[in-house]
Design a protein around this motif. Sequence first.
Motif, short mmCIF file in Angstrom:
data_model
loop_
_atom_site.label_atom_id
_atom_site.label_comp_id
_atom_site.label_asym_id
_atom_site.label_seq_id
_atom_site.Cartn_x
_atom_site.Cartn_y
_atom_site.Cartn_z
N THR A 1 0.81 -1.22 0.00
CA THR A 1 0.00 0.00 0.00
C THR A 1 0.84 1.27 0.00
O THR A 1 0.32 2.35 -0.22
CB THR A 1 -0.93 0.05 1.23
OG1 THR A 1 -0.13 0.07 2.41
CG2 THR A 1 -1.83 -1.17 1.27
N THR B 1 0.85 3.53 -3.13
CA THR B 1 -0.43 4.20 -3.29
C THR B 1 -0.57 5.36 -2.30
O THR B 1 -1.03 6.45 -2.66
CB THR B 1 -1.58 3.20 -3.09
OG1 THR B 1 -1.41 2.10 -3.98
CG2 THR B 1 -2.92 3.86 -3.36
N ILE B 2 -0.16 5.13 -1.07
CA ILE B 2 -0.21 6.19 -0.06
C ILE B 2 0.61 7.39 -0.51
O ILE B 2 0.14 8.54 -0.48
CB ILE B 2 0.33 5.68 1.30
CG1 ILE B 2 -0.62 4.65 1.90
CG2 ILE B 2 0.54 6.85 2.27
CD1 ILE B 2 -0.09 3.99 3.17
N LYS C 1 -0.93 9.20 -3.48
CA LYS C 1 -2.13 9.93 -3.07
C LYS C 1 -1.78 11.22 -2.32
O LYS C 1 -2.35 12.28 -2.58
CB LYS C 1 -3.00 9.03 -2.19
CG LYS C 1 -4.20 9.71 -1.58
CD LYS C 1 -5.19 10.18 -2.64
CE LYS C 1 -6.44 10.78 -1.98
NZ LYS C 1 -7.27 11.48 -2.99
N LEU C 2 -0.80 11.14 -1.44
CA LEU C 2 -0.38 12.34 -0.72
C LEU C 2 0.13 13.40 -1.69
O LEU C 2 -0.17 14.58 -1.55
CB LEU C 2 0.72 12.00 0.30
CG LEU C 2 0.26 11.35 1.60
CD1 LEU C 2 1.46 11.03 2.48
CD2 LEU C 2 -0.71 12.25 2.36
N ASP D 1 -2.54 15.26 -3.50
CA ASP D 1 -3.29 16.23 -2.70
C ASP D 1 -2.45 17.43 -2.29
O ASP D 1 -2.98 18.45 -1.87
CB ASP D 1 -3.82 15.57 -1.43
CG ASP D 1 -5.01 14.67 -1.73
OD1 ASP D 1 -5.70 14.92 -2.74
OD2 ASP D 1 -5.25 13.72 -0.96
N ASN D 2 -1.12 17.28 -2.38
CA ASN D 2 -0.28 18.34 -1.84
C ASN D 2 0.73 18.93 -2.83
O ASN D 2 1.66 19.61 -2.42
CB ASN D 2 0.48 17.82 -0.61
CG ASN D 2 -0.47 17.57 0.55
OD1 ASN D 2 -0.93 18.49 1.20
ND2 ASN D 2 -0.80 16.31 0.78
N MET E 1 5.97 17.41 -2.02
CA MET E 1 6.34 17.09 -0.65
C MET E 1 7.75 16.51 -0.65
O MET E 1 8.21 15.97 -1.64
CB MET E 1 5.40 16.05 -0.06
CG MET E 1 3.95 16.48 0.05
SD MET E 1 2.92 15.16 0.78
CE MET E 1 3.14 15.45 2.53
N GLU F 1 8.75 14.97 5.25
CA GLU F 1 7.40 15.51 5.39
C GLU F 1 6.35 14.41 5.19
O GLU F 1 5.33 14.38 5.89
CB GLU F 1 7.20 16.63 4.35
CG GLU F 1 5.88 17.37 4.47
CD GLU F 1 5.68 18.39 3.35
OE1 GLU F 1 6.44 18.34 2.35
OE2 GLU F 1 4.76 19.21 3.47
N THR G 1 3.61 13.41 7.91
CA THR G 1 2.20 13.61 7.58
C THR G 1 1.41 12.33 7.79
O THR G 1 0.32 12.34 8.38
CB THR G 1 2.07 14.05 6.10
OG1 THR G 1 2.81 15.27 5.92
CG2 THR G 1 0.62 14.29 5.73
N MET H 1 -1.55 11.94 10.45
CA MET H 1 -2.90 11.67 9.97
C MET H 1 -3.45 10.36 10.50
O MET H 1 -4.66 10.18 10.62
CB MET H 1 -2.90 11.65 8.44
CG MET H 1 -2.62 13.00 7.84
SD MET H 1 -2.95 12.99 6.08
CE MET H 1 -4.69 12.62 6.05
N THR H 2 -2.55 9.43 10.80
CA THR H 2 -3.01 8.13 11.28
C THR H 2 -2.84 8.00 12.79
O THR H 2 -2.96 6.90 13.33
CB THR H 2 -2.24 7.00 10.58
OG1 THR H 2 -0.86 7.08 10.96
CG2 THR H 2 -2.35 7.09 9.08
N ILE I 1 0.31 4.34 11.56
CA ILE I 1 1.16 3.97 10.43
C ILE I 1 2.43 4.81 10.49
O ILE I 1 2.38 6.04 10.44
CB ILE I 1 0.45 4.20 9.08
CG1 ILE I 1 -0.77 3.30 8.96
CG2 ILE I 1 1.42 3.93 7.92
CD1 ILE I 1 -1.51 3.45 7.64
N VAL J 1 -5.66 4.24 -6.48
CA VAL J 1 -6.60 4.49 -5.39
C VAL J 1 -7.89 3.71 -5.61
O VAL J 1 -8.43 3.10 -4.70
CB VAL J 1 -6.89 6.00 -5.25
CG1 VAL J 1 -8.05 6.23 -4.28
CG2 VAL J 1 -5.65 6.73 -4.77
#
Lengths: 113, 113
Positions: A11, A14-15, A18-19, A22-23, A26, A30, A34, A38-39, A43, A92
Amino acid sequence: MIYSSELIKGTLKTIVLKLLSDNKKMYGYEITQTVKEMTLDKIQITEGALYPTLHALEEEGLVTTETEYIGKRMRKYYSLSPTGKTRVKEKVKELASFMDTMTFLLDIKPKIA
Amino acid sequence: MIYSSELIKGTLKTIVLKLLSDNKKMYGYEITQTVKEMTLDKIQITEGALYPTLHALEEEGLVTTETEYIGKRMRKYYSLSPTGKTRVKEKVKELASFMDTMTFLLDIKPKIA
DNA sequence: TACAATGCATTGGTTTCTTATGTATCTTTG
DNA sequence: CAAAGATACATAAGAAACCAATGCATTGTA
């Protein structure tokens, strides 16, 4: 509670993608922070896992990099390439679908014997 | 569509334990077929992945085995041990929780820049 | 001034899965 | 009845992906 590391396997890419989607951009440290925040610490991405992954994504042409200096300290920013932007949506979707399937599998009732 | 194999990583043991907790006893081939059917072919467990996993679960003391013969053909049934029954609940909970976290991560909105 | 945090990265090792192969039996179909 | 496919076990070699440990360097803090 921290998730056993085997769950993260598969995963991570993919994580990260995806980050980045959205940003915009990075840097490695960071990303680890993050995800940790967030978790709620569940994680924790280790650097030994993250950097090889980032380099692999770069080789695959899914991310591009630019280096900046904050004082004398280097920062390597990662951004999605056009290919990466397409790929992240697929990844995703696939992961979401996989989780649906797994939810179903975990809820199955006994067979009538 | 078949899920990319990397997604299965880390979930196989949990899937197997969960199936055994719902079906009392199963044999290897039956497990592969059950998963295939229940997921409409989206998850295909190969024998090269399954048998080492079953043997590992046995070594860990989570499952016990009994051999039967259907005609001359061997069948090795696997069942949960008491320890296994406890463990499967933990594993399923952890995976469910992990998927919740992942769902949240995948839905995150852009930071305000 | 020492320690923690920030930030990059690599190396060696383990786990876990894939692909390929092997053996053998039973069932279905032309 | 022969061939092919399904059933059923298993292992071996290799690749992929992650972890733990380590290293280097800078910046902030007690």
